[in-house]
Design a protein around this motif. Structure first.
Motif, PDB file in Angstrom:
ATOM      1  N   PRO A 181     -48.080  12.342  50.932  1.00  0.00           N
ATOM      2  CA  PRO A 181     -49.419  11.704  51.142  1.00  0.00           C
ATOM      3  C   PRO A 181     -49.458  10.252  51.537  1.00  0.00           C
ATOM      4  N   ASN A 182     -48.347   9.560  51.524  1.00  0.00           N
ATOM      5  CA  ASN A 182     -48.309   8.069  51.826  1.00  0.00           C
ATOM      6  C   ASN A 182     -47.746   7.971  53.281  1.00  0.00           C
ATOM      7  N   SER A 183     -47.531   9.214  53.985  1.00  0.00           N
ATOM      8  CA  SER A 183     -46.995   9.199  55.426  1.00  0.00           C
ATOM      9  C   SER A 183     -47.988   9.013  56.474  1.00  0.00           C
ATOM     10  N   ASN A 184     -47.752   8.662  57.678  1.00  0.00           N
ATOM     11  CA  ASN A 184     -48.603   8.682  58.916  1.00  0.00           C
ATOM     12  C   ASN A 184     -48.500   9.884  59.619  1.00  0.00           C
ATOM     13  N   GLN A 185     -49.575  10.387  59.507  1.00  0.00           N
ATOM     14  CA  GLN A 185     -49.639  11.792  60.117  1.00  0.00           C
ATOM     15  C   GLN A 185     -50.920  11.945  61.021  1.00  0.00           C
ATOM     16  N   ARG A 195     -53.712  15.973  58.073  1.00  0.00           N
ATOM     17  CA  ARG A 195     -54.360  15.547  57.061  1.00  0.00           C
ATOM     18  C   ARG A 195     -55.548  16.607  56.595  1.00  0.00           C
ATOM     19  N   LEU A 196     -56.293  16.898  57.471  1.00  0.00           N
ATOM     20  CA  LEU A 196     -57.491  17.940  57.475  1.00  0.00           C
ATOM     21  C   LEU A 196     -56.632  19.349  56.814  1.00  0.00           C
ATOM     22  N   GLN A 197     -55.750  19.672  57.231  1.00  0.00           N
ATOM     23  CA  GLN A 197     -55.025  21.037  56.724  1.00  0.00           C
ATOM     24  C   GLN A 197     -54.667  20.724  55.403  1.00  0.00           C
ATOM     25  N   GLN A 198     -54.114  19.564  55.105  1.00  0.00           N
ATOM     26  CA  GLN A 198     -53.527  19.299  53.551  1.00  0.00           C
ATOM     27  C   GLN A 198     -54.873  19.179  52.840  1.00  0.00           C
ATOM     28  N   ALA A 199     -55.748  18.482  53.341  1.00  0.00           N
ATOM     29  CA  ALA A 199     -57.116  18.408  52.275  1.00  0.00           C
ATOM     30  C   ALA A 199     -57.698  19.709  52.121  1.00  0.00           C
ATOM     31  N   ILE A 200     -57.643  20.639  53.088  1.00  0.00           N
ATOM     32  CA  ILE A 200     -58.181  21.884  52.760  1.00  0.00           C
ATOM     33  C   ILE A 200     -57.473  22.760  51.855  1.00  0.00           C
ATOM     34  N   LEU A 201     -56.121  22.704  52.032  1.00  0.00           N
ATOM     35  CA  LEU A 201     -55.045  23.285  51.120  1.00  0.00           C
ATOM     36  C   LEU A 201     -55.326  22.948  49.494  1.00  0.00           C
ATOM     37  N   ARG A 202     -55.430  21.696  49.327  1.00  0.00           N
ATOM     38  CA  ARG A 202     -55.448  20.992  48.196  1.00  0.00           C
ATOM     39  C   ARG A 202     -56.610  21.157  47.264  1.00  0.00           C
ATOM     40  N   PRO A 228     -45.779  14.074  42.814  1.00  0.00           N
ATOM     41  CA  PRO A 228     -46.569  13.832  41.420  1.00  0.00           C
ATOM     42  C   PRO A 228     -48.190  13.969  42.028  1.00  0.00           C
ATOM     43  N   GLY A 229     -48.839  14.223  40.949  1.00  0.00           N
ATOM     44  CA  GLY A 229     -50.330  14.017  41.095  1.00  0.00           C
ATOM     45  C   GLY A 229     -50.870  15.066  41.913  1.00  0.00           C
ATOM     46  N   GLU A 230     -50.162  16.294  42.209  1.00  0.00           N
ATOM     47  CA  GLU A 230     -50.797  17.070  43.277  1.00  0.00           C
ATOM     48  C   GLU A 230     -51.589  18.102  42.299  1.00  0.00           C
ATOM     49  N   THR A 231     -52.473  19.089  42.918  1.00  0.00           N
ATOM     50  CA  THR A 231     -53.351  19.960  42.482  1.00  0.00           C
ATOM     51  C   THR A 231     -52.340  21.081  42.000  1.00  0.00           C
ATOM     52  N   LYS A 232     -52.884  22.046  41.176  1.00  0.00           N
ATOM     53  CA  LYS A 232     -52.320  23.130  40.666  1.00  0.00           C
ATOM     54  C   LYS A 232     -51.558  24.247  41.387  1.00  0.00           C
TER      55      LYS A 232
END
Length: 371
Positions: free
Chosen positions: A136-140, A145-152, A169-173
């Motif tokens: 989550p801290n990497s430059n992408q 980022r949008l795909q990650q946000a939807i999947l989370r 750590p701290g990811e959704t279930k």
């Protein structure tokens, strides 16, 4: 069970058999073993050629749905995408409607469309293989980022197992660690000590492209020799930078310590790893650093940059060496660890960790995802 796969991998057809990029297809053949029928939504190669790196799907009941290729880079590309996007979306929705399990391959442009399409099927069983850097801290790119946000988002994305490289750590279930594999249980070897007082042998295996930093890798080996540590680099792979790298090696008279083999069979690379001391990958970005895991499998200590899940793979340097992508700093840190560590212990830990993740285990994990 009917499985629908959504992928950016380009496909070709020959004698009624579909082919695609071998590492991807080999994994998908494990998925398709556990289903009755498969629909692949992807891109057909414009020339329909089967390349040397391709292999065939093994499912006897596979349907391929071709969608237009598109890009979001540049104004002209975006305008073209606006025209083909409804077609891609409609084909994704149509395949999803007929399937029992939806499997997305992200990050990709088609994966992005499929991320939106799957929202309309909340009761379907789903999985996503996120084959990029999940950090989550990497430059992408914003599309990643949008795909990650939807999947989370567990409201928009329901009944989904999102398979990512590494533990975060701290990811959704719905986010689950998931590791790719190259070797089988049958290819395991026992740990064997190596002589670190002899000239050191490093293996680089990968594409000769800017993202892999092959020039920095060559300079790293040359600098080790300049500082009095005898080292040789066995370089496997090909790519657009090869002529430039060969010219550099010749101009700097580095033939004594740099050997460029080009693309070689998997067995050739395996034999090199069996006897090498280190494998080296100084990438700018990775999803699953396959070359790192493959070297560790045979007791090679990885020398690598801290990208994606590398720090987790090497146990925060308990089973590998993490360097900065700056020549003098990287070499100095390597020498510090090399002279101050028990390298046999480090190599043994690397082998033990990597040999957990075989193709056999991957197949069991996939069967568990499909339920």
């Amino acid at each position: 069970m009917k499985l629908a796969i959504f992928t950016l991998v380009q496909h070709s057809i020959k004698n009624d058999t579909y082919y695609g990029y071998a590492p991807y297809v080999r994994e998908m053949n494990l998925w398709t073993k556990y289903v009755d029928a498969v629909t692949v939504v992807g891109i057909q190669k414009p020339n329909n050629e089967v390349d040397a790196i391709d292999c065939a799907y093994t499912s006897p009941n596979l349907k391929f749905v071709a969608v237009p290729n598109f890009s979001l880079l540049g104004i002209v590309a975006v305008l073209k995408t606006l025209i083909v996007l409804p077609v891609v979306f409609f084909k994704c929705v149509s395949a999803m409607r007929k399937a029992d399990h939806l499997h997305l391959r992200c990050p990709s442009n088609i994966g992005l469309v499929a991320c939106f399409a799957q929202i309309f099927f909340p009761s379907k069983q789903k999985s996503t293989k996120y084959a990029g850097n999940w950090d989550p801290n990497s430059n992408q790119p914003w599309t990643y980022r949008l795909q990650q946000a939807i999947l989370r988002n567990t409201f928009l994305t329901r009944n989904m197992k999102v398979l990512v490289y590494g533990e975060w750590p701290g990811e959704t279930k719905n986010i689950h660690p998931f590791i790719s594999a190259t070797y089988t249980d049958a290819e395991k070897v026992p740990f064997s000590k190596k002589d670190y007082t002899a000239p050191l042998v490093f293996v680089f295996a990968g594409m000769l492209v800017p993202g892999k930093r092959p020039l920095l890798t060559i300079q790293f080996i040359a600098e080790l020799n300049r500082r009095g540590i005898a080292a040789r680099l066995e370089m496997f792979g090909d790519g657009p930078l090869r002529p430039e790298l060969e010219a550099y090696v010749a101009a700097q008279q580095l033939e004594y310590c740099i050997v460029m083999h080009g693309n070689q069979d998997k067995s050739v690379v395996r034999n090199a790893l069996l006897t090498a001391h280190f494998n080296i990958l100084l990438s700018k970005s990775e999803g699953w650093p396959k070359a790192v895991a493959e070297g560790m499998f045979y007791g090679c200590i990885p020398v690598t940059t801290s990208v994606s899940c590398v720090a987790w793979m090497v146990g925060e340097e308990s089973r590998g060496i993490i360097v900065e992508p700056e020549l003098e700093v990287a070499v100095s840190h390597f020498i510090h660890v090399f002279k101050g560590s028990n390298l046999d212990v480090m190599a043994h830990k690397a082998l033990d960790w990597s040999q957990q993740y075989t193709f056999d285990r991957l197949e069991m994990d996939i069967a568990g995802v499909l339920g």
